[in-house]
Write an enzyme that holds these catalytic residues in place. Structure first.
Site, PDB file in Angstrom:
ATOM      1  N   SER A 227       0.831  -1.197   0.000  1.00 18.78           N
ATOM      2  CA  SER A 227       0.000   0.000   0.000  1.00 18.78           C
ATOM      3  C   SER A 227       0.876   1.262   0.000  1.00 18.78           C
ATOM      4  O   SER A 227       1.715   1.417  -0.886  1.00 18.78           O
ATOM      5  CB  SER A 227      -0.939  -0.065   1.206  1.00 18.78           C
ATOM      6  N   ASP A 453      -8.825  -3.914  -6.416  1.00 20.31           N
ATOM      7  CA  ASP A 453      -8.330  -3.380  -5.145  1.00 20.31           C
ATOM      8  C   ASP A 453      -9.018  -2.043  -4.903  1.00 20.31           C
ATOM      9  O   ASP A 453      -8.871  -1.116  -5.698  1.00 20.31           O
ATOM     10  CB  ASP A 453      -6.815  -3.197  -5.215  1.00 20.31           C
ATOM     11  N   HIS A 481      -7.480  -5.693  -0.991  1.00 21.66           N
ATOM     12  CA  HIS A 481      -6.344  -4.780  -0.958  1.00 21.66           C
ATOM     13  C   HIS A 481      -5.064  -5.565  -0.716  1.00 21.66           C
ATOM     14  O   HIS A 481      -4.894  -6.162   0.349  1.00 21.66           O
ATOM     15  CB  HIS A 481      -6.564  -3.757   0.155  1.00 21.66           C
TER      16      HIS A 481
END
Length: 511
Positions: A227, A453, A481
């Site tokens: 991320s 995502d 995610h």
């Protein structure tokens, strides 16, 4: 009445839904590892030499883990201006052929790499990586156990995150209320954090990565970033391309996106994920919705609007407004495995019960049952984003952007707009440029993207892999995610072969 806007302008939240995932530590016992580090001894500027030559002493901190603290300059432009502490935890390699250290960042910004490695090692790395690497978790500057951002006491943090405004959403009076709230929050952060608040930017954190690499004794950086951690890793590669070892970036952020572009694409991403959830929910037997997916989306919209007008009161007296409810909706959308939590939450809200919604929102915000906060992730999230992006709180511009975001994501977009308010009057401003990252001359870098995502849309992984001169894309066709160690053997093989053996896929395996 409307719930105050919480900043959701960059990758929101942690990489992993922590519900039920604590205590996931490998059953393998680590091999004997040196109790002190051996820095690389490389040549650096004289002012940085004391930092790059420091020797770390590792201490046993339970469950096969070792902990230590490194020291970094507060300001790399003036290393004599003071120091910051960086907290590290290490799980020594369990196999006989150690490759080196593997630094792990779970994202946020503001998520603790220390905690994720110490309590959920098996969630961020598998046995193959644990056998080959000393897995090192660290809290970036501003975060957790490192020198950290501090803003509010719990009661004030509750008001900042959950408090309700009196004016109607989008009006001048509503904007003025949010500006006053955000200004007070920024002032408290400045007063309680001190000089560090100016230096929690990602470039400074990337320079810390190079320092940690050197004091751990690695000539090149091996890194697994999720991320926001992909942006941190890519920034390192841009600054130190000759120090890139093997960088795996999962759930990529596009470095060239503006704050507005991030918000718009995330709103679309979460709206798509909500549709996917509702499609799955309607095919089951305990779904709170009826009719078509479009009918169900309209019901979600009506729920958000209803608590905007008439908030639900929780057993502790807090009131559930639309933004807290949105947080409760978004949080389980990070991973498909958490969708049943969303079903339970919708069922209770439809019965005018705010309990489950607050449990999800509190988990997202790190708020514990006794009203205290587990960590400073919300404060660090704001502080880092506010110095990493440019912001403009001109009402006309924000309203125009809000209309575009709502057009792109009609259900969720309305509640993710006006995000510039939170940072436009921050004590320190962004001074750089958001631009593409090429990392010219770097060794191959692996970029992993998931097609649906919600938090870091697949388009960003495509973009980053193309920007990087040595980028290679690995696609996971699915929900959620991030993709590594989430059930796809294809993704795991690609990442493990790259990190352990240096093997780069000849082409995208399209997992």
């Amino acid at each position: 009445m409307t719930n105050r806007t919480r900043l959701i302008t960059a990758v929101a939240g942690a990489v992993v839904l922590t519900l039920g995932l604590s205590g996931c530590v490998s059953a393998f016992m680590p091999q004997e590892a040196p109790s002190t580090s051996t820095p690389t001894g490389e040549s650096v500027d004289a002012a940085l030499e004391p930092f790059y030559s420091q020797v770390l002493k590792w201490n046993d901190c339970g469950e096969g883990m070792q902990c230590t603290t490194a020291t970094a300059p507060l300001d790399y432009g003036d290393p004599s201006a003071g120091d910051v502490n960086l907290a590290l935890v290490r799980h020594p390699a369990t196999g006989g052929e150690r490759v080196g250290s593997l630094l792990v960042n779970p994202g946020g910004p503001g998520a603790s790499g220390y905690d994720i490695v110490k309590t959920s090692l098996d969630f961020v790395t598998d046995d193959t990586l644990q056998a080959s690497f000393d897995v090192v978790g660290f809290d970036p500057r501003g975060v957790g156990r490192s020198s950290s951002v501090a803003c509010y006491e719990p009661a004030d943090m509750d008001e900042y995150l959950y408090g309700l405004t009196t004016a109607a959403r989008g009006t001048d009076a509503w904007i003025a209320e949010l500006e006053a709230s955000s200004a007070a929050f920024g002032a408290a952060c400045a007063a309680n954090t001190g000089a560090l608040l100016e230096h929690v930017d990602t470039e400074s954190a990337a320079r810390d990565l190079d320092l940690l690499r050197a004091v751990l004794g690695d000539a090149k950086l091996n890194y697994l970033g999720y991320s926001y951690g992909t942006y941190l890793g890519a920034t390192f590669a841009e600054l130190f391309p000759d120090k890139v070892g093997r960088l795996a970036l999962d759930g990529a952020l596009d470095p060239s996106t503006t704050n507005y572009e991030v918000t718009e694409l995330q709103a679309k991403g979460f709206e798509n994920a909500l549709r996917a959830y509702l499609t799955d929910c309607l095919a089951g037997t305990d779904c709170a919705f009826r009719g078509s997916v479009d009918d169900s989306m309209a019901t979600v919209s009506a729920l958000l609007a209803s608590v905007d007008v008439s908030p639900l009161t929780n057993s502790d007296g807090r009131q559930l407004g639309s933004n807290a409810l949105l947080t409760a909706i978004i949080y389980p959308l990070y991973q498909q495995a958490a969708w049943p939590l969303l079903t339970t939450m919708f069922q209770s809200v439809m019965k005018n019960d705010a309990t489950d919604a607050f449990q999800l929102a509190d988990s997202y915000n790190g708020r514990q049952a006794d009203g205290t906060y587990l960590d400073n992730s919300s404060e660090a999230f704001s502080a880092i984003n506010c110095v990493d992006y440019a912001y403009n709180d001109d009402p006309a511009a924000m309203r125009a952007q809000a209309a575009e975001i709502e057009a792109a994501a009609p259900i969720i977009g309305k509640y993710m707009s006006f995000g510039d308010i939170g940072c436009a009057n921050w004590p320190y401003t962004f001074t750089g440029e958001r631009d593409e990252i090429h990392a010219q001359g770097a060794a191959p870098i692996l970029v992993v993207g998931t097609t649906n995502d919600p938090a870091t849309p697949y388009a960003w992984a495509e973009s980053l892999s193309k920007q990087l001169d040595s980028g290679t894309l690995v696609t996971f066709q699915g929900e959620g995610h991030t993709a590594y160690n989430k059930g796809s053997q294809c993704v795991n093989d690609a990442v493990n072969n790259y990190l352990v053996k240096g093997i780069v896929p000849d082409a995208d395996p399209m997992c």
